[in-house]
Design an enzyme around this catalytic site. Structure first.
Site, PDB file in Angstrom:
ATOM      1  N   HIS A   1      13.788 127.634 137.980  1.00 33.56           N
ATOM      2  CA  HIS A   1      14.459 126.560 137.222  1.00 33.56           C
ATOM      3  C   HIS A   1      14.481 125.272 138.044  1.00 33.56           C
ATOM      4  O   HIS A   1      14.095 124.211 137.575  1.00 33.56           O
ATOM      5  CB  HIS A   1      15.888 126.994 136.863  1.00 33.56           C
TER       6      HIS A   1
ATOM      7  N   ARG B   1       7.688 128.352 131.835  1.00 35.48           N
ATOM      8  CA  ARG B   1       8.134 127.832 133.122  1.00 35.48           C
ATOM      9  C   ARG B   1       7.557 128.711 134.227  1.00 35.48           C
ATOM     10  O   ARG B   1       8.095 129.766 134.523  1.00 35.48           O
ATOM     11  CB  ARG B   1       9.663 127.831 133.160  1.00 35.48           C
TER      12      ARG B   1
ATOM     13  N   TYR C   1      15.805 137.456 137.820  1.00 33.68           N
ATOM     14  CA  TYR C   1      15.998 137.764 136.403  1.00 33.68           C
ATOM     15  C   TYR C   1      14.713 137.841 135.593  1.00 33.68           C
ATOM     16  O   TYR C   1      14.749 138.092 134.414  1.00 33.68           O
ATOM     17  CB  TYR C   1      16.946 136.728 135.764  1.00 33.68           C
TER      18      TYR C   1
END
Lengths: 357, 326
Positions: A261, A257, A270
């Site tokens: 998100h 990715r 993160y």
């Protein structure tokens, strides 16, 4: 080496390496310039469209969106392998797969723009709308596949989900039924390494996600999800098996990715930026473009005219989307039931009265 | 025309639906060879074949989810959840998917499924087998919640539920699966959904109930009739969407209303009925609306369940209280 490659097992089907060099001879049907250009065009359109939606979101012209950046080869590979009469049950990171199925750019803009009409697909009338509650779609897919099996139709349900969705009970219940009844269904897992902020090694104790198919008693295969040729080939084989009555397949497509998100997320909280940078070297578009350049005479002006064509297509779709006014407020009552029950007529009339004031 | 129990009427309606419509399929846990743990599907697999009536893995989430997929494909799935205590994992599929598929696709796809489950107390069943949580489902937009209270209404309402183009949760009061017998005509006639049935005329008080509580309500009404007090008894039958007109019309005549349900009181469907009366019928009321319900406790295991469930005496007492207001 993929950081998220749990257990270090990197065995996966791949035809093109990161640079676009052939590492395994292409199957005959895929050594086809027109097909490869079609796949490349679809990936390019997806990426350009993705960037446009994010730009619209950043300027308040569309709602939260889940980007497919870096994972275009999965949707394009599976969507191009499916037959029209097959049925897609998509998760929410399936812009590419939906495009290949014939869901229009305008419909996708409408959906992400907060309008139910975006799921009233003019093209694939039987395809499911995007599934937001993670994992429910797997149970729906085995229901669709049961309908195909009961009616003896040579059709296949293709259901997609992310690595995070394999943690859900729905996933295992669906795998179990699919295996027990040898249903015509293909599970395609986009393993992009991250379930929002939780990396795969905190989600799964199996070496690979393909291993999960063992619980269902059917094959699980790993494919390089950034190699569109490999995804197309693997999903195509799984579709053939299912159509022939040989049951389900789980395809684990390894990708990454590259974006957040969703537009509401900040992966910088993160995720190590170096990890992201490393994965840019595996870009599925660059890989196929390099192969087209060396193997099929793809030229700079071919690339430029493709980009122009994609931009024009997208601008036209955005203009079409922006010209569509919001539905009348009473539309929220219109398709709740086939016939609006008397108990709701009063509520609809109340809304209508407020609107007239 | 023959006399039968409620569970036999369910079986008869299922058989009729299977015979009438090739798209109807029945599935769930132990519904095939075994005919269901309450025998609601007894003999159906033998008669209609294993492609029409089949067992699933023991997985309630899956049962509801696959019903969504099958219904979207135009089948008419009638799925059984063995006991209501095991229904809760289906709520994601009912709320997020079945009840909104038509709306979210602007009518392109729909979800004509029926989820049947036995519900309620009174048969000394094990833990998790006796609750009445119908109000959870009545809160979900896009669903229908239907509860029969007699063999004839079970037959007619189940046929209606299966023929309905939208999702229906059909809850069967297992306490009266075999306790009541009634003439049922297997003529394929469905009863109307979204309709409150007046099962006993009366002019002194309106008494509403559903499921097994309707028998309690009728017993209470018959007892009071001996003293000349005539209760009008309404079988709610479809909780959602609710037939407010019949309620208001009855209370306008009686001026009094008592609601009986075995579910816990707070947030129970009786609260919705009382609120509708407060909004639309307050000035016709001669007395406060009374609810006779289960307590807001965890449903006790069966040695105490009779103390939890509304009794005839409690209903009689509530009616007498409302009659104290002039």
């Amino acid at each position: 080496m993929d950081d998220h490659d749990v257990g270090g097992d990197s065995a996966r089907l791949r035809y093109l390496d990161h640079e676009g060099a052939i590492v395994k001879p292409l199957p005959g049907a895929l050594a086809n310039r027109d097909l490869l250009i079609r796949l490349y065009r679809a990936m390019t359109l997806t990426r350009t469209f993705d960037a446009k939606i994010i730009a619209l979101q950043r300027t308040g012209q569309i709602g939260t969106y889940a980007s497919t950046l870096g994972q275009e080869a999965i949707g394009v590979g599976l969507g191009s392998a499916m037959r029209r009469e097959d049925l897609l049950l998509p998760a929410y990171r399936d812009t590419a797969a939906q495009l290949l199925r014939g869901v229009t750019l305008c419909e996708q803009l409408l959906y992400w723009g907060g309008d139910e009409r975006g799921s009233d697909f003019a093209g694939p009338r039987e395809d499911f709308p995007i599934c937001v509650p993670v994992g429910s779609q797997y149970c729906h897919a085995v229901g669709v596949a049961t309908a195909f099996q009961l009616r003896h139709q040579p059709r296949v349900a293709v259901v997609t989900g992310g690595d995070g969705s394999t943690s859900k009970g729905d996933f295992y219940e669906a795998l179990n039924l699919a295996g027990a009844w040898r249903l015509p269904v293909v599970f395609v897992i986009n393993n992009n390494g991250w379930a929002i902020s939780v990396p795969l090694e905190r989600q799964s104790g199996t070496t690979t996600l393909a291993d999960k198919a063992k619980a269902g008693g059917f094959p699980g295969v790993r494919v390089d999800g950034n190699d569109v040729i490999a995804v197309h080939a693997v999903v195509g084989e799984a579709l053939d098996r299912a159509r022939a009555g040989d049951g389900p397949t789980l395809v684990e497509a390894l990708s990454y990715r590259l974006g957040d998100h969703t537009t509401a997320d900040d992966a910088g909280r993160y995720r190590d930026p170096d990890e992201v940078s490393r994965h840019w070297a595996e870009d599925p578009l660059v890989r196929l473009r390099n192969y087209l350049v060396t193997g099929h005479g793809w030229r700079k002006d071919d690339e430029e005219s493709l980009l122009e064509e994609c931009s024009a297509t997208i601008e036209a779709a955005v203009a079409e989307y922006q010209a569509i006014p919001p539905a009348a407020p009473e539309a929220m009552f219109e398709h709740l039931y086939e016939t609006l029950p008397l108990a709701l007529v009063a509520q609809r009339d109340d809304l209508a009265r407020r609107l007239r004031r | 025309m023959s006399e039968m129990t409620l569970v036999e009427a369910v079986n008869l309606a299922l058989a009729r639906a299977l015979a009438d419509d090739p798209e109807v399929v029945i599935f769930g846990e132990d519904v095939g060879v075994n005919g269901g743990v309450f025998r609601a599907t007894d003999g159906l697999q033998a008669r209609f074949g294993a492609e029409r009536v089949f067992d699933t893995p023991l997985a309630e989430t899956l049962i509801a989810g696959m019903a969504v997929g099958m219904a979207a494909q135009g089948l008419r799935p009638v799925a059984e959840i063995q006991f209501m205590g095991f229904i809760y994992s289906t709520i994601d599929h009912l709320l997020n998917h079945a009840a909104r598929l038509r709306n979210r696709t602007r009518g392109r796809l729909s979800c004509p499924l029926v989820l049947r489950a036995p519900y309620g107390g009174g048969i000394h069943a094990p833990e998790h087998h006796s609750e009445s949580t119908e109000a959870l489902f009545a809160h979900i937009p896009g669903l229908r919640v239907v509860i029969p209270s007699s063999p004839a209404r079970a037959y007619g309402l189940l046929l209606a539920a299966i023929r309905d183009p939208d999702p229906v949760v059909f809850l069967e009061p297992k306490r009266i699966y075999r306790a009541v017998r009634e003439e049922v005509d297997d003529d394929g006639t469905a009863l109307p959904l979204d309709h409150v049935f007046t099962v006993r005329d009366g002019s002194d008080v309106t008494l509403l109930g559903w499921g097994a509580m309707l028998q309690v309500a009728l017993t209470a009404a018959n007892q009071l009739a001996e003293e000349g007090i005539e209760a009008e008894v309404l079988d709610v039958a479809t909780l959602k969407p609710f037939d407010t007109a019949t309620l208001l019309e009855s209370v306008a005549r009686t001026g009094r209303c008592v609601i009986v349900h075995e579910a816990a009181q707070t947030g129970g469907f009786g609260a919705e009925i009382a609120a509708l009366l407060a909004e639309h019928g307050l000035l016709t009321l001669l007395a406060p609306v009374r609810r006779v319900t289960g307590y807001d406790t965890v449903m006790p295991l069966y040695r105490l369940e009779d103390h939890y469930l509304p009794s005839t005496a409690a209903v009689v007492a509530a009616i007498r209280e409302t009659l104290e207001y002039a």
